[in-house]
Write an enzyme that holds these catalytic residues in place. Structure first.
Site, mmCIF file in Angstrom:
data_model
loop_
_atom_site.group_PDB
_atom_site.id
_atom_site.type_symbol
_atom_site.label_atom_id
_atom_site.label_comp_id
_atom_site.label_asym_id
_atom_site.label_seq_id
_atom_site.Cartn_x
_atom_site.Cartn_y
_atom_site.Cartn_z
ATOM 1 N N ILE A 10 0.856 -1.273 0.225
ATOM 2 C CA ILE A 10 -0.047 0.106 0.401
ATOM 3 C C ILE A 10 1.235 0.881 -0.294
ATOM 4 C CG2 ILE A 10 -2.097 -1.138 1.184
ATOM 5 C CD1 ILE A 10 -1.300 0.297 3.716
ATOM 6 N N CYS A 78 6.286 -11.902 3.948
ATOM 7 C CA CYS A 78 7.722 -12.665 4.857
ATOM 8 C C CYS A 78 6.835 -13.949 6.089
ATOM 9 C CB CYS A 78 6.829 -11.858 6.247
ATOM 10 S SG CYS A 78 5.179 -11.844 6.960
ATOM 11 N N ASN A 313 0.607 -6.458 6.722
ATOM 12 C CA ASN A 313 1.260 -7.121 5.701
ATOM 13 C C ASN A 313 2.651 -5.444 5.422
ATOM 14 O OD1 ASN A 313 1.101 -9.818 5.025
ATOM 15 N ND2 ASN A 313 -0.559 -9.309 3.370
ATOM 16 N N SER A 314 2.373 -4.496 5.587
ATOM 17 C CA SER A 314 2.836 -3.722 6.026
ATOM 18 C C SER A 314 3.647 -2.923 6.988
ATOM 19 C CB SER A 314 1.558 -2.515 5.804
ATOM 20 O OG SER A 314 2.140 -0.675 5.182
#
Length: 329
Positions: A10, A78, A313-314
């Site tokens: 993002i 990850c 996920n950021s």
């Protein structure tokens, strides 16, 4: 400074580049991700960036060299390295794009001077990490590694992550020696003063928060394993991509009561539903989680479920901005 952002998600790295406040501007000349939902959000916030939706495995050195990048920013998947997964490392299909960058891109990027990599704790003892550092040594880079959490910078959230900074020689670092992982921020005196307690992230006005309340059946089943925080809490647990869907180990939940009231209710041997409902426990909204992660976003052009997944996920923008300042200093 011309930057390329791979696995752009993002746009956390892009936000960090804007946040670090250096005299030299960082211009993201290319961003790449394969996830169409993440790309929709990225393009919403950075509509003028040259953004590509493609598989990183398809990138060739000459394509990257055409942009004359000074900086490579990346936060690879990850899952191959997370301690809660199978830890398949380089044998995981999701590690292939990173290996492609290590083996087929970095050694051939002519203008590249700086690299920043983010991943989960566990990456530091992976085969992928060893391949990366070997390539950096062979390609004339010096590097430093870190295990840092936003808590180190005064932010009320735990999100321990691995970071690697690399500079092309003769550029050098003035902290630590290579091959030792730095586990604190004693190299940096600038702390974040805007997100020090939970009240700093709350967006309670003008928003329908009823839909974020935890269902009665889930309250009875999971109240003993929840990490409940209040307005005055100075910490919170790491938010994962499953937040809002699962309760166990996915992130903290909020109660508008004070700490003492929360303890009185949750420490009861057999809490009944009515007592638990008095806690008014709710999930944090995507906008609130974005604040925990210092991402300057107040709304998402996707559903809450998708927003939680993307945020999980950021990166923490403030932490990466401080590392960028160190990298470019």
């Amino acid at each position: 400074m011309r930057a390329i952002e791979l696995f752009s998600g993002i746009g956390g790295m892009h936000f960090a580049a804007k946040e670090c406040g250096l005299d030299t501007n960082i211009d993201v000349v290319l961003s790449v991700d394969i996830n169409p939902v993440a790309n929709k959000v990225y393009e919403h916030f950075f509509p003028s960036t040259n953004h590509k939706e493609l598989n990183i495995l398809s990138l060739k050195p000459e394509q990257i060299n055409a942009y004359n990048p000074d900086i490579l920013l990346m936060s690879p998947p990850c899952q191959p390295f997370t301690r809660n997964g199978l830890v398949k490392d380089v044998d995981d299909e999701r590690a292939k794009p990173l290996l492609h960058i290590i083996e087929n891109l970095i050694p051939y990027l002519q203008s590249l001077r700086y690299i920043l990599v983010e991943n989960v704790k566990g990456f530091e003892c992976s085969v992928a990490r060893n391949k990366l550092t070997t390539t950096l040594n062979q390609s004339g880079f010096t590097f430093r590694e870190f295990l840092l959490s936003p808590k180190h910078f005064g932010i009320c959230n735990s999100r321990l992550r691995y970071y690697l900074l690399a500079k092309a020689k003769p550029l050098s670092f003035n902290i630590a020696i290579q091959n030792e992982i730095v586990c604190d921020n004693t190299w940096d005196t600038k702390l974040c003063k805007s997100i020090t307690k939970v009240s700093d992230v709350l967006c309670e006005r003008g928003e329908d928060l009823e839909k974020y309340l935890i269902r009665d059946d889930l309250l009875l089943k999971y109240y003993k394993v929840l990490d409940v925080v209040t307005r005055n809490s100075t910490g919170s647990c790491c938010f994962t991509r499953s937040y809002g869907t699962y309760l166990r180990g996915t992130g903290s939940v909020f109660s508008s009561l004070d700490d003492q009231q929360v303890k009185q209710i949750t420490n009861c041997e057999n809490c009944d539903l009515e007592s638990l409902k008095n806690l008014k426990l709710r999930f944090f909204t995507p906008a609130e989680i974005a604040k925990f992660m210092c991402i300057p976003i107040t709304n998402f052009p996707v559903s809450d479920k998708k927003a939680y997944q993307l945020l999980g996920n950021s990166i923490n923008v403030y932490v990466v901005s401080r590392l960028l300042c160190l990298l470019l200093s």
